[in-house]
Write a protein that holds these residues in place. Structure first.
Motif, PDB file in Angstrom:
ATOM      1  N   MET A  53       0.847  -1.200   0.000  1.00 59.48           N
ATOM      2  CA  MET A  53       0.000   0.000   0.000  1.00 59.48           C
ATOM      3  C   MET A  53       0.877   1.243   0.000  1.00 59.48           C
ATOM      4  SD  MET A  53      -2.857   1.221   2.791  1.00 59.48           S
ATOM      5  CE  MET A  53      -1.653   1.317   4.123  1.00 59.48           C
ATOM      6  N   MET A  54       0.673   2.110  -0.955  1.00 60.59           N
ATOM      7  CA  MET A  54       1.444   3.350  -1.025  1.00 60.59           C
ATOM      8  C   MET A  54       0.721   4.454  -0.272  1.00 60.59           C
ATOM      9  SD  MET A  54       4.316   3.057  -2.560  1.00 60.59           S
ATOM     10  CE  MET A  54       4.693   4.766  -2.900  1.00 60.59           C
ATOM     11  N   ALA A  55       1.516   5.313   0.373  1.00 60.62           N
ATOM     12  CA  ALA A  55       0.940   6.420   1.126  1.00 60.62           C
ATOM     13  C   ALA A  55       0.522   7.531   0.168  1.00 60.62           C
ATOM     14  CB  ALA A  55       1.955   6.947   2.123  1.00 60.62           C
ATOM     15  N   LYS A  56      -0.416   8.336   0.611  1.00 62.24           N
ATOM     16  CA  LYS A  56      -0.845   9.477  -0.193  1.00 62.24           C
ATOM     17  C   LYS A  56       0.267  10.528  -0.208  1.00 62.24           C
ATOM     18  CE  LYS A  56      -3.038  11.836   3.722  1.00 62.24           C
ATOM     19  NZ  LYS A  56      -4.268  12.421   4.261  1.00 62.24           N
ATOM     20  N   GLU A  57       0.313  11.304  -1.289  1.00 64.97           N
ATOM     21  CA  GLU A  57       1.311  12.364  -1.394  1.00 64.97           C
ATOM     22  C   GLU A  57       0.879  13.547  -0.525  1.00 64.97           C
ATOM     23  OE1 GLU A  57       4.181  12.474  -2.848  1.00 64.97           O
ATOM     24  OE2 GLU A  57       4.125  10.553  -3.903  1.00 64.97           O
ATOM     25  N   VAL A  58       1.811  14.048   0.277  1.00 69.03           N
ATOM     26  CA  VAL A  58       1.536  15.235   1.081  1.00 69.03           C
ATOM     27  C   VAL A  58       2.631  16.257   0.821  1.00 69.03           C
ATOM     28  CG1 VAL A  58       0.328  13.969   2.897  1.00 69.03           C
ATOM     29  CG2 VAL A  58       2.800  14.292   3.069  1.00 69.03           C
ATOM     30  N   GLN A  59       2.297  17.513   1.000  1.00 67.55           N
ATOM     31  CA  GLN A  59       3.285  18.576   0.864  1.00 67.55           C
ATOM     32  C   GLN A  59       4.081  18.650   2.154  1.00 67.55           C
ATOM     33  OE1 GLN A  59       3.986  20.535  -1.845  1.00 67.55           O
ATOM     34  NE2 GLN A  59       5.710  21.288  -0.645  1.00 67.55           N
ATOM     35  N   ILE A  60       5.371  18.347   2.091  1.00 67.43           N
ATOM     36  CA  ILE A  60       6.206  18.333   3.287  1.00 67.43           C
ATOM     37  C   ILE A  60       6.787  19.727   3.510  1.00 67.43           C
ATOM     38  CG2 ILE A  60       8.170  17.251   4.436  1.00 67.43           C
ATOM     39  CD1 ILE A  60       5.848  15.368   3.794  1.00 67.43           C
ATOM     40  N   LEU A  61       6.569  20.271   4.694  1.00 67.36           N
ATOM     41  CA  LEU A  61       7.018  21.632   5.000  1.00 67.36           C
ATOM     42  C   LEU A  61       8.331  21.670   5.767  1.00 67.36           C
ATOM     43  CD1 LEU A  61       3.600  23.245   6.035  1.00 67.36           C
ATOM     44  CD2 LEU A  61       4.652  23.103   3.772  1.00 67.36           C
ATOM     45  N   HIS A  62       8.653  20.590   6.492  1.00 65.00           N
ATOM     46  CA  HIS A  62       9.920  20.599   7.232  1.00 65.00           C
ATOM     47  C   HIS A  62      11.069  20.175   6.300  1.00 65.00           C
ATOM     48  CE1 HIS A  62       7.949  16.617   8.012  1.00 65.00           C
ATOM     49  NE2 HIS A  62       9.115  16.182   7.582  1.00 65.00           N
TER      50      HIS A  62
END
Length: 367
Positions: free
Chosen positions: A1-10
């Motif tokens: 299962m692949m994780a959803k893409e999120v915008q990483i801010l750190h």
């Protein structure tokens, strides 16, 4: 299962740095960074601790406008004169790639009599593992690795990216750095379990040279358990026949260091580069036995399937301050951070003392 893409801010690891470390693992003697002198400054200095001469063309404002290809050619020739390398790497940076510098032509013009790996990389990739793949493609082109090893490495990198997106530092928009639980309290709890004769699984699942410290934690657990008459089963990803040259050497060094301490591995889970998939072997061990009370996991704890750890009291030791919250959200009961681990393991060939291991041994000795 692949994780959803999120915008990483750190801040996240850089593809350029990933390329540098991969060149080191391939056995490169000299690396030339084609860019400003400050690019990846900290990591370039750390690489020299590992015996890799790291140079820079030091592109400045004039170079950004007029280019620095001739500068790179001259530095390649000078590096050959100074260090007599057997294998050289040339690494692009954001600035040299944006202005379209031709690394290949500079290498051709330098006319060295040793292989030169040309790595056209910048820091703008979403996943830092892209820098590793570009470097491995250059190594494959020069015959430094074969197609089988390239395919193996690419598969492992895909799995590593998946692990980080599911449960690692790339799993949330923003993760604040945390120091984790107080080490002596966690060590005190672990010692209590050992005193009570509880049975544990003691897992090293570490990445590359970080294992020089993480293995010391597992050694401490095994040694204290033996002294207390408790039973632990020790698993480790220390196969010495898998991976790039330095990775194999590190695994053999660490395994030898553990044996010198009287610690023997009950089951090898894979190589040091197989940490993203070695958790499957850990899950098999737990399923086959099924009679563990606790688990100590050092290195990359979030790569161990959480379902396999159900019902166990979990002690996790990581070197990522941003990994604390994801581990707690997974259900790990105790999370400890070994701070500034990378600088302590660069250039070493022997196991290095850990803070948590020293704390556990100290509490054992006083009572």
């Amino acid at each position: 299962m692949m994780a959803k893409e999120v915008q990483i801010l750190h801040p996240r690891p850089s593809s350029i740095v990933a390329a540098l470390y991969t060149l080191r693992d391939l056995g490169v003697d000299v690396v030339i960074m084609h860019g400003p002198s400050g690019c990846c400054f900290k990591h370039a200095r750390l690489l020299e601790e590992d015996g890799v001469r790291t140079l820079t063309t030091a592109l400045d404002e004039a170079g950004f406008v007029f280019g620095g290809q001739e500068q790179l050619t001259r530095l390649l020739q000078r590096a050959s004169e100074l260090f007599d390398p057997k294998l050289v790497g040339v690494v692009g940076t954001c600035s040299s790639m944006i202005i379209g510098e031709d690394l290949h032509q500079a290498v051709v013009d330098a006319d060295l009599d040793v292989p030169v790996l040309e790595v056209e990389v910048h820091a703008g990739y979403r996943d830092n593992t892209r820098g590793v793949i570009i470097t491995l493609e250059a190594a494959l082109d020069k015959g430094i690795i074969d197609q089988e090893e390239f395919d193996r490495q690419k598969f492992l990198l895909e799995k590593a990216t998946e692990v980080e997106k599911l449960h690692g530092a790339a799993s949330s928009e923003y993760l604040a750095p945390e120091r984790g639980d107080i080490k002596y309290k966690v060590a005190e709890r672990l010692l209590t379990l050992l005193k009570e004769g509880k049975r544990g699984i003691n897992v090293l699942n570490a990445k590359k040279e970080t294992a020089y410290i993480f293995a010391e934690i597992n050694a401490s657990v095994a040694q204290v358990a033996k002294a207390r008459g408790a039973e632990v089963t020790t698993l480790a990803n220390l196969a010495g026949d898998k991976g790039l040259a330095k990775v194999r050497r590190d695994a053999k060094n660490i395994l030898s260091g553990l044996e010198e301490r009287g610690v023997y591995i009950d089951r090898i889970t894979g190589g040091l580069d197989e940490y993203p998939i070695a958790g499957e072997v850990v899950a098999e061990e737990i399923a086959d036995d099924g009679d563990y009370d606790f688990a100590v996991i050092s290195g990359v704890p979030h790569a161990i399937p959480i379902d396999a750890l159900e019902g166990l009291e979990i002690f996790s030791i990581t070197n990522g301050p941003r990994q604390v919250r994801p581990l707690r959200e997974l259900g790990h009961h105790h999370v400890v951070v070994e701070i500034d681990l990378h600088p302590k393991t660069m250039g070493v060939k022997n196991i290095v003392e850990s803070e948590f291991g020293a704390t556990l041994r100290g509490l054992h000795e006083v009572g």
